[in-house]
Design a protein around this motif. Structure first.
Motif, PDB file in Angstrom:
ATOM      1  N   UNK A 154     -20.258 -14.252  65.421  1.00  0.00           N
ATOM      2  CA  UNK A 154     -20.459 -13.673  66.746  1.00  0.00           C
ATOM      3  C   UNK A 154     -21.523 -14.516  67.435  1.00  0.00           C
ATOM      4  N   UNK A 155     -21.200 -15.043  68.601  1.00  0.00           N
ATOM      5  CA  UNK A 155     -22.107 -15.940  69.326  1.00  0.00           C
ATOM      6  C   UNK A 155     -22.617 -15.200  70.554  1.00  0.00           C
ATOM      7  N   UNK A 156     -23.931 -15.128  70.678  1.00  0.00           N
ATOM      8  CA  UNK A 156     -24.525 -14.375  71.787  1.00  0.00           C
ATOM      9  C   UNK A 156     -25.637 -15.169  72.462  1.00  0.00           C
ATOM     10  N   UNK A 157     -25.711 -14.974  73.771  1.00  0.00           N
ATOM     11  CA  UNK A 157     -26.879 -15.431  74.509  1.00  0.00           C
ATOM     12  C   UNK A 157     -27.953 -14.361  74.409  1.00  0.00           C
ATOM     13  N   UNK A 158     -27.520 -13.106  74.462  1.00  0.00           N
ATOM     14  CA  UNK A 158     -28.383 -11.946  74.234  1.00  0.00           C
ATOM     15  C   UNK A 158     -27.520 -10.819  73.676  1.00  0.00           C
ATOM     16  N   UNK A 159     -28.153  -9.897  72.949  1.00  0.00           N
ATOM     17  CA  UNK A 159     -27.431  -8.819  72.278  1.00  0.00           C
ATOM     18  C   UNK A 159     -27.393  -7.567  73.123  1.00  0.00           C
ATOM     19  N   UNK A 160     -26.226  -6.924  73.151  1.00  0.00           N
ATOM     20  CA  UNK A 160     -26.101  -5.556  73.652  1.00  0.00           C
ATOM     21  C   UNK A 160     -26.014  -4.662  72.426  1.00  0.00           C
ATOM     22  N   UNK A 161     -26.509  -3.450  72.546  1.00  0.00           N
ATOM     23  CA  UNK A 161     -26.562  -2.548  71.387  1.00  0.00           C
ATOM     24  C   UNK A 161     -25.195  -2.298  70.762  1.00  0.00           C
ATOM     25  N   UNK A 162     -24.150  -2.110  71.585  1.00  0.00           N
ATOM     26  CA  UNK A 162     -22.832  -1.816  71.022  1.00  0.00           C
ATOM     27  C   UNK A 162     -22.280  -2.982  70.212  1.00  0.00           C
ATOM     28  N   UNK A 163     -22.581  -4.209  70.621  1.00  0.00           N
ATOM     29  CA  UNK A 163     -22.099  -5.383  69.882  1.00  0.00           C
ATOM     30  C   UNK A 163     -22.770  -5.468  68.511  1.00  0.00           C
ATOM     31  N   UNK A 164     -24.051  -5.186  68.459  1.00  0.00           N
ATOM     32  CA  UNK A 164     -24.774  -5.230  67.182  1.00  0.00           C
ATOM     33  C   UNK A 164     -24.256  -4.138  66.237  1.00  0.00           C
ATOM     34  N   UNK A 165     -23.985  -2.958  66.769  1.00  0.00           N
ATOM     35  CA  UNK A 165     -23.457  -1.869  65.946  1.00  0.00           C
ATOM     36  C   UNK A 165     -22.092  -2.248  65.391  1.00  0.00           C
ATOM     37  N   UNK A 166     -21.229  -2.815  66.218  1.00  0.00           N
ATOM     38  CA  UNK A 166     -19.877  -3.165  65.761  1.00  0.00           C
ATOM     39  C   UNK A 166     -19.894  -4.195  64.641  1.00  0.00           C
ATOM     40  N   UNK A 167     -20.739  -5.209  64.742  1.00  0.00           N
ATOM     41  CA  UNK A 167     -20.757  -6.219  63.681  1.00  0.00           C
ATOM     42  C   UNK A 167     -21.334  -5.635  62.389  1.00  0.00           C
ATOM     43  N   UNK A 168     -22.295  -4.733  62.510  1.00  0.00           N
ATOM     44  CA  UNK A 168     -22.833  -4.071  61.310  1.00  0.00           C
ATOM     45  C   UNK A 168     -21.777  -3.197  60.632  1.00  0.00           C
ATOM     46  N   UNK A 169     -21.038  -2.444  61.421  1.00  0.00           N
ATOM     47  CA  UNK A 169     -19.977  -1.595  60.870  1.00  0.00           C
ATOM     48  C   UNK A 169     -18.892  -2.457  60.230  1.00  0.00           C
TER      49      UNK A 169
END
Length: 120
Positions: free
Chosen positions: A80-95
């Motif tokens: 997952x490549x990000x310039x900045x993180x949104x909370x939902x994106x971080x949750x999805x990759x953790x799940x």
């Protein structure tokens, strides 16, 4: 009786279809894709694909990682490549990492021209 007519086939030069490897990518994703393509051409990885896989996390909840990277041993890593993180994106990759432990999941964030990696 009329003589049989010969069909003359016109020779056309072979032209390879042009494929835009970076279609649909933002600039950060494109930068990573250029690096992955160089790694593939230098035989450091076997293959990479952009948004090739969608994982079902739950009913009506799916996650499509930016990149699928296959190393020379055939092991798959989702990036997952990000310039900045949104909370939902971080949750999805953790799940996704918890639900699919047979794959590696990493996030790459570009900071001052360097990639910062977070492994999930």
């Amino acid at each position: 009786m009329a003589p049989p007519t010969e069909k003359v086939l016109q020779q056309r030069p072979a032209v390879a279809a042009s494929v835009d490897l970076f279609l649909g990518m933002n600039q950060t994703e494109k930068r990573r894709a250029i690096e992955l393509e160089a790694m593939k051409r230098n035989h450091q990885i076997a293959s990479w694909r952009y948004e090739a896989v969608t994982l079902k996390l739950a009913n009506d909840c799916r996650y499509t990682p930016d990149f699928l990277v296959i190393n020379l041993l055939g092991q798959m890593t989702f990036e997952e490549v990000k310039g900045h993180w949104r909370d939902d994106a971080r949750v999805k990759i953790r799940v996704a990492a918890a639900k699919f432990p047979e794959f590696a999941f990493v996030a790459l964030r570009l900071e001052k021209g360097q990639w910062c990696m977070e492994v999930f």
